[in-house]
Design a protein around this motif. Structure first.
Motif, PDB file in Angstrom:
ATOM      1  N   THR A  37      50.434  32.964  -9.115  1.00  0.00           N
ATOM      2  CA  THR A  37      49.138  33.651  -9.193  1.00  0.00           C
ATOM      3  C   THR A  37      49.273  34.964  -9.953  1.00  0.00           C
ATOM      4  O   THR A  37      48.443  35.302 -10.805  1.00  0.00           O
ATOM      5  N   VAL A  38      50.325  35.708  -9.636  1.00  0.00           N
ATOM      6  CA  VAL A  38      50.563  36.987 -10.310  1.00  0.00           C
ATOM      7  C   VAL A  38      50.828  36.756 -11.798  1.00  0.00           C
ATOM      8  O   VAL A  38      50.291  37.462 -12.660  1.00  0.00           O
ATOM      9  N   ALA A  39      51.658  35.764 -12.103  1.00  0.00           N
ATOM     10  CA  ALA A  39      51.998  35.481 -13.499  1.00  0.00           C
ATOM     11  C   ALA A  39      50.756  35.139 -14.311  1.00  0.00           C
ATOM     12  O   ALA A  39      50.576  35.613 -15.438  1.00  0.00           O
ATOM     13  N   GLU A  40      49.884  34.329 -13.729  1.00  0.00           N
ATOM     14  CA  GLU A  40      48.654  33.967 -14.434  1.00  0.00           C
ATOM     15  C   GLU A  40      47.763  35.185 -14.642  1.00  0.00           C
ATOM     16  O   GLU A  40      47.140  35.340 -15.700  1.00  0.00           O
ATOM     17  N   ALA A  41      47.716  36.064 -13.652  1.00  0.00           N
ATOM     18  CA  ALA A  41      46.849  37.240 -13.745  1.00  0.00           C
ATOM     19  C   ALA A  41      47.288  38.199 -14.844  1.00  0.00           C
ATOM     20  O   ALA A  41      46.454  38.868 -15.462  1.00  0.00           O
ATOM     21  N   VAL A  42      48.595  38.288 -15.096  1.00  0.00           N
ATOM     22  CA  VAL A  42      49.089  39.225 -16.114  1.00  0.00           C
ATOM     23  C   VAL A  42      49.478  38.515 -17.405  1.00  0.00           C
ATOM     24  O   VAL A  42      50.114  39.100 -18.279  1.00  0.00           O
ATOM     25  N   ASN A  43      49.121  37.218 -17.501  1.00  0.00           N
ATOM     26  CA  ASN A  43      49.336  36.463 -18.736  1.00  0.00           C
ATOM     27  C   ASN A  43      50.816  36.366 -19.099  1.00  0.00           C
ATOM     28  O   ASN A  43      51.231  36.639 -20.226  1.00  0.00           O
ATOM     29  N   ALA A  44      51.624  35.984 -18.128  1.00  0.00           N
ATOM     30  CA  ALA A  44      53.057  35.792 -18.355  1.00  0.00           C
ATOM     31  C   ALA A  44      53.507  34.598 -17.524  1.00  0.00           C
ATOM     32  O   ALA A  44      52.742  34.060 -16.727  1.00  0.00           O
ATOM     33  N   SER A  45      54.747  34.192 -17.701  1.00  0.00           N
ATOM     34  CA  SER A  45      55.254  33.054 -16.936  1.00  0.00           C
ATOM     35  C   SER A  45      55.904  33.536 -15.638  1.00  0.00           C
ATOM     36  O   SER A  45      56.396  34.666 -15.563  1.00  0.00           O
ATOM     37  N   PRO A  46      55.925  32.698 -14.598  1.00  0.00           N
ATOM     38  CA  PRO A  46      56.615  33.076 -13.355  1.00  0.00           C
ATOM     39  C   PRO A  46      58.080  33.433 -13.599  1.00  0.00           C
ATOM     40  O   PRO A  46      58.604  34.374 -12.993  1.00  0.00           O
ATOM     41  N   PHE A  47      58.736  32.673 -14.484  1.00  0.00           N
ATOM     42  CA  PHE A  47      60.140  32.964 -14.790  1.00  0.00           C
ATOM     43  C   PHE A  47      60.290  34.380 -15.351  1.00  0.00           C
ATOM     44  O   PHE A  47      61.204  35.122 -14.986  1.00  0.00           O
ATOM     45  N   TYR A  48      59.385  34.771 -16.232  1.00  0.00           N
ATOM     46  CA  TYR A  48      59.473  36.089 -16.862  1.00  0.00           C
ATOM     47  C   TYR A  48      59.247  37.201 -15.840  1.00  0.00           C
ATOM     48  O   TYR A  48      59.947  38.218 -15.844  1.00  0.00           O
ATOM     49  N   ILE A  49      58.275  37.008 -14.948  1.00  0.00           N
ATOM     50  CA  ILE A  49      58.024  38.011 -13.911  1.00  0.00           C
ATOM     51  C   ILE A  49      59.257  38.155 -13.015  1.00  0.00           C
ATOM     52  O   ILE A  49      59.677  39.267 -12.678  1.00  0.00           O
ATOM     53  N   SER A  50      59.851  37.037 -12.630  1.00  0.00           N
ATOM     54  CA  SER A  50      61.064  37.091 -11.805  1.00  0.00           C
ATOM     55  C   SER A  50      62.183  37.824 -12.535  1.00  0.00           C
ATOM     56  O   SER A  50      62.921  38.623 -11.942  1.00  0.00           O
ATOM     57  N   HIS A  51      62.308  37.536 -13.831  1.00  0.00           N
ATOM     58  CA  HIS A  51      63.331  38.207 -14.641  1.00  0.00           C
ATOM     59  C   HIS A  51      63.119  39.721 -14.657  1.00  0.00           C
ATOM     60  O   HIS A  51      64.072  40.497 -14.526  1.00  0.00           O
TER      61      HIS A  51
END
Length: 356
Positions: A270-284
């Motif tokens: 949900t967070v990744a979609e909201a900030v226009n990034a992938s879940p993998f990138y947010i975790s990174h």
């Protein structure tokens, strides 16, 4: 007439394992593999073995009867593959060409067949392949999601999406068609990421080709292994795509989490979609910049809020759980036990002050 059959022995996932385990380890494994190939070849009269560094061997067999020659080559290929599996930490793919007149033609056909490793996968003997090209349209389209990741500057996410797309398309294409599709997607990435535009809004390819490593895209035609293709995609897209400042994306993610952490359904996706990034990138980003994980960050916000309410209000525990993003009082108690070291009720009574 004398015929030749070439068997191309190719270690699976060599570059990935060398990168992960180190060159010294890979060198020792290559020595064992070389011994295995030579041992199997030495048992076939007239067979020759030529190393093709770093991870291939070309085995040639010759004979007057093409059918008998092909049968012998198939048996040798199976033996070589089995020996490598038994005597090294690797698996191997052996690609067989058709009986040909001359060793050059035999090698050329074996290398053509080896291209099918990209669509069939490794750890097998690949026999001569024939047949025309398949439909020109990929079975799965990813342009919309690919555009989102490219515009977010998420090169890792875009590479992962393309790698998954290749895996899904491989069963519906021959190697050349799959490469053509992939080159098309890479040019699409360049077009989306490009900031050099003509007056009509189209890409200025003259400027683009001078600035970006377009020639790297063409080298995909030399790749015949999906594990290496995945690694190549990460490296190439990192050069093709301008990446925005990492802290900006992380700040957006943290701000969104701070607004939404009381929602029990909040997820990394949900967070990744909201900030226009992938879940993998947010975790990174959380790992690289904060030395933590998304879940720990979210849990920290929820527990700080819960401790504040326990200290300043008389709300029951189940009401506090609802207000702090926990689906139940049981979930809040479990989180308190793991991270605070006491129950919510004990915390309220003592403030969890030693000796209180």
């Amino acid at each position: 007439m004398t015929y030749a059959v070439a068997a191309l022995v190719d270690i699976d996932d060599f570059m990935v394992s060398e990168q992960g385990r180190g060159r010294s380890w890979a060198h020792r494994q290559l020595q064992h593999a070389d011994q295995a190939v030579r041992a199997a070849t030495s048992r076939r009269p007239g067979a020759t073995c030529q190393p093709q560094p770093p991870e291939e061997w070309l085995v040639l067999l010759t004979g007057a009867d093409p059918e008998a020659l092909m049968s012998d080559a198939t048996a040798l290929a199976e033996e070589v593959r089995a020996r490598i599996v038994r005597e090294t930490a690797w698996t191997a793919t052996v690609s067989l060409g058709s009986p040909s007149v001359g060793s050059i033609a035999a090698e050329r056909d074996a290398r053509r067949v080896n291209g099918y490793k990209l669509v069939l996968g490794g750890d097998r003997v690949i026999e001569p392949q024939s047949g025309g090209r398949v439909a020109a349209t990929p079975p799965v389209r990813i342009e919309r999601e690919l555009t989102r990741r490219v515009r977010a500057g998420d090169s890792n996410g875009a590479a992962g999406l393309l790698a998954s797309w290749v895996d899904r398309c491989a069963q519906d294409a021959d190697p050349q068609t799959l490469r053509d599709w992939l080159i098309g997607q890479l040019l699409f990435v360049v077009d989306v990421a490009n900031r050099s535009r003509l007056a009509d809004g189209s890409t200025d390819w003259v400027v683009t080709c001078a600035r970006l490593p377009i020639e790297d895209i063409i080298t995909v035609g030399d790749i015949h292994e999906r594990s290496y293709l995945h690694m190549w995609l990460r490296e190439t897209l990192g050069r093709l795509m301008p990446e925005p400042p990492r802290r900006d994306v992380l700040a957006l993610a943290e701000a969104y989490i701070a607004e939404q952490y009381t929602d029990p359904g909040l997820r990394l996706a949900t967070v990744a979609e909201a900030v226009n990034a992938s879940p993998f990138y947010i975790s990174h980003l959380f790992a690289a910049e904060r030395r933590t994980t998304f879940l720990r960050h979210l849990t920290g916000l929820r527990l700080r809020h819960a401790r504040r309410l326990l200290s300043t209000s008389t709300l029951p525990v189940d009401a506090i759980a609802t207000r702090t993003g926990y689906a139940s009082a049981k979930a809040l108690r479990s989180a308190f036990g793991r991270h605070v070291g006491c129950s919510p009720t004990e915390y309220r009574r003592t403030g969890f002050r030693p000796g209180a």
